[in-house]
Design a protein around this motif. Structure first.
Motif, PDB file in Angstrom:
ATOM      1  N   ILE A 121       0.840  -1.198   0.000  1.00  0.00           N
ATOM      2  CA  ILE A 121       0.000   0.000   0.000  1.00  0.00           C
ATOM      3  C   ILE A 121       0.875   1.248   0.000  1.00  0.00           C
ATOM      4  O   ILE A 121       1.797   1.372   0.810  1.00  0.00           O
ATOM      5  CB  ILE A 121      -0.940   0.033   1.222  1.00  0.00           C
ATOM      6  CG1 ILE A 121      -1.894  -1.159   1.196  1.00  0.00           C
ATOM      7  CG2 ILE A 121      -1.739   1.336   1.251  1.00  0.00           C
ATOM      8  CD1 ILE A 121      -2.834  -1.231   2.386  1.00  0.00           C
ATOM      9  N   ALA A 122       0.572   2.171  -0.903  1.00  0.00           N
ATOM     10  CA  ALA A 122       1.194   3.499  -0.912  1.00  0.00           C
ATOM     11  C   ALA A 122       0.124   4.501  -0.492  1.00  0.00           C
ATOM     12  O   ALA A 122      -1.005   4.448  -0.983  1.00  0.00           O
ATOM     13  CB  ALA A 122       1.717   3.841  -2.304  1.00  0.00           C
ATOM     14  N   VAL A 123       0.460   5.395   0.430  1.00  0.00           N
ATOM     15  CA  VAL A 123      -0.504   6.363   0.970  1.00  0.00           C
ATOM     16  C   VAL A 123      -0.182   7.757   0.446  1.00  0.00           C
ATOM     17  O   VAL A 123       0.964   8.204   0.517  1.00  0.00           O
ATOM     18  CB  VAL A 123      -0.482   6.363   2.520  1.00  0.00           C
ATOM     19  CG1 VAL A 123      -1.469   7.392   3.058  1.00  0.00           C
ATOM     20  CG2 VAL A 123      -0.817   4.976   3.055  1.00  0.00           C
ATOM     21  N   ASP A 124      -1.216   8.425  -0.064  1.00  0.00           N
ATOM     22  CA  ASP A 124      -1.073   9.791  -0.570  1.00  0.00           C
ATOM     23  C   ASP A 124      -2.010  10.688   0.233  1.00  0.00           C
ATOM     24  O   ASP A 124      -3.214  10.409   0.326  1.00  0.00           O
ATOM     25  CB  ASP A 124      -1.433   9.835  -2.062  1.00  0.00           C
ATOM     26  CG  ASP A 124      -1.125  11.179  -2.680  1.00  0.00           C
ATOM     27  OD1 ASP A 124      -0.404  11.971  -2.045  1.00  0.00           O
ATOM     28  OD2 ASP A 124      -1.615  11.446  -3.787  1.00  0.00           O
ATOM     29  N   ILE A 125      -1.474  11.741   0.827  1.00  0.00           N
ATOM     30  CA  ILE A 125      -2.260  12.628   1.686  1.00  0.00           C
ATOM     31  C   ILE A 125      -2.590  13.906   0.935  1.00  0.00           C
ATOM     32  O   ILE A 125      -1.716  14.530   0.334  1.00  0.00           O
ATOM     33  CB  ILE A 125      -1.492  12.945   2.979  1.00  0.00           C
ATOM     34  CG1 ILE A 125      -1.164  11.636   3.724  1.00  0.00           C
ATOM     35  CG2 ILE A 125      -2.297  13.886   3.877  1.00  0.00           C
ATOM     36  CD1 ILE A 125      -0.238  11.822   4.908  1.00  0.00           C
ATOM     37  N   GLY A 126      -3.861  14.301   0.959  1.00  0.00           N
ATOM     38  CA  GLY A 126      -4.271  15.512   0.253  1.00  0.00           C
ATOM     39  C   GLY A 126      -5.676  15.909   0.636  1.00  0.00           C
ATOM     40  O   GLY A 126      -6.317  15.285   1.490  1.00  0.00           O
ATOM     41  N   SER A 127      -6.180  16.945  -0.011  1.00  0.00           N
ATOM     42  CA  SER A 127      -7.541  17.407   0.235  1.00  0.00           C
ATOM     43  C   SER A 127      -8.534  16.518  -0.500  1.00  0.00           C
ATOM     44  O   SER A 127      -8.178  15.799  -1.439  1.00  0.00           O
ATOM     45  CB  SER A 127      -7.692  18.852  -0.246  1.00  0.00           C
ATOM     46  OG  SER A 127      -7.556  18.907  -1.662  1.00  0.00           O
TER      47      SER A 127
END
Length: 303
Positions: A121-127
Motif C-alpha cells: 500500500i502506498a498512501v497519498d495525503i491531500g484534500s
C-alpha cells in the motif's frame, strides 16, 4: 516450449520414474511419454535414456540444471497469480485527508498488512477535491475523505462523522464556559486549518453566520500542529475530538453550545470500479468495518 511438458520433465527427474510422475500429476503414463517425446522433438535432443533404469543423457543433465531456475520462477509466478485471484496480493494506492491520515490510518493499515502481508500500500495525503481528481485520473484506487461534491465518475460511501469541539489554552477568557456559542468568538482569534482542509469550509460557514466578517483568524496548515499553537496561547480552535487524545498540556476542551457540529467521512472510489474486487475489495471492506467500529466507540453514548 510447452510449460506442462517442462514441469513433467522435472517431476520425472525428481521422482526418478515416468510411472511415479504420472501418478503424482494425475496423468496417464502414455500422456507423460507423449509430453517427453514432444519436448525432445522441440529441443532436437534426447533428454532421457530409454531403458530399464532411469538415466538422463548428458544433454538432459544440462537441460535440467539450466531450466531449474525457470521452473522455480514459474512456480513462484503461479503462486502470486493464485494469491492475486484470491485478493491476497497486489499493489494499492490509498488517498487520505488529515487528520485521519495521521491519527487513524496508521493503526488500521498496520492491522490490515498484518492480515495480508503480501499486499503493498502506498498512501497519498491531500484534500478531498485533490483526491477525487487523482481517483478519476487513475492515480489512486481508493480514498478516505470527507463528503465530496460528487461529480460524474465517483462513488462515495459515508461511514462516520467526526464531532468538532473547541480547544482553548488554559486561562482563555472563554474557559469559564462549559459550552461555547459561536457568537462568543467574535472578539477572539480563531485558528483555522488550510483552505483545502475539509473542516475549514464548515468552520468558516458557522463562524460567518454567528460572527459576521472579517474574522480575527490565523491559518495553521497542519492539523497535527494546531493543538500546539493553541497550547501556546495563540488562539482558540474548532477541532475534531479524535485529535485530542492525548489532550495537550495547557489546553482545555469545551463543547459547542449550538447544534452538534460534525464532518462526515467515508470511502471514495471510481464508480466504474464498483463493486470493488480482489485486494482493493479486501482493503475497502476492512477499512469500512474498522471505521464503523471506531465510530461506535467514539459515539456520545460510549464516552
Amino acid at each position: 516450449m510447452d510449460l506442462k511438458s517442462l514441469k513433467t520433465f522435472h517431476r520425472i527427474v525428481a521422482l526418478g520414474s515416468f510411472h511415479r510422475a504420472a501418478e503424482e500429476l494425475n496423468y496417464a503414463q502414455s500422456t507423460v511419454t507423449m509430453q517427453m517425446q514432444k519436448l525432445e522433438a522441440e529441443l532436437g535432443i534426447t533428454l532421457i535414456e530409454r531403458g530399464k533404469t532411469f538415466q538422463l543423457t548428458e544433454a538432459g543433465r544440462l537441460f535440467h540444471e539450466q531450466s531449474a531456475g525457470i521452473m522455480k520462477e514459474i512456480d513462484r509466478l503461479q503462486g502470486r497469480m493464485s494469491d492475486w485471484m484470491l485478493g491476497e496480493t497486489g499493489e494499492l494506492r490509498l488517498g487520505a485527508v488529515e487528520p485521519i491520515a495521521s491519527f487513524v490510518l496508521p493503526r488500521l493499515l498496520q492491522a490490515f498488512l498484518t492480515a495480508y502481508p503480501k499486499i503493498g500500500i502506498a498512501v497519498d495525503i491531500g484534500s478531498t477535491p485533490l483526491l477525487g481528481e487523482r481517483l478519476l485520473r487513475g492515480e489512486l484506487d481508493l480514498a478516505v475523505c470527507s463528503r465530496p461534491v460528487i461529480g460524474e465518475g465517483l462513488y462515495f460511501e459515508p461511514l462516520f462523522s467526526e464531532e468538532l469541539v473547541f480547544l482553548l489554552p488554559e486561562g482563555h477568557p472563554l474557559s469559564a464556559l462549559e459550552r461555547i456559542p459561536f457568537r462568543e468568538l467574535r472578539d477572539h482569534r480563531i485558528l483555522l486549518t488550510a483552505k483545502n482542509c475539509p473542516y475549514r469550509h464548515k468552520v468558516e460557514m458557522l463562524l460567518g453566520e454567528a460572527c459576521g466578517s472579517p474574522l480575527n483568524s490565523m491559518e495553521i496548515s497542519s492539523m497535527a500542529a494546531m493543538k500546539h499553537y493553541v497550547a501556546c496561547g495563540l488562539g482558540i480552535a474548532l477541532v475534531p475530538r479524535s485529535l485530542l487524545t492525548p489532550l495537550p498540556p495547557g489546553t482545555l476542551v469545551r463543547e459547542v453550545q449550538d447544534d452538534r457540529v460534525s464532518v462526515t467521512f467515508g470511502l471514495l472510489c471510481r464508480a466504474a470500479d464498483m463493486p470493488l474486487k480482489l485486494a482493493l475489495g479486501r482493503l475497502n471492506e476492512f477499512l469500512k468495518a474498522k471505521l464503523l467500529q471506531d465510530q461506535d466507540s467514539l459515539s456520545p453514548a460510549a464516552r
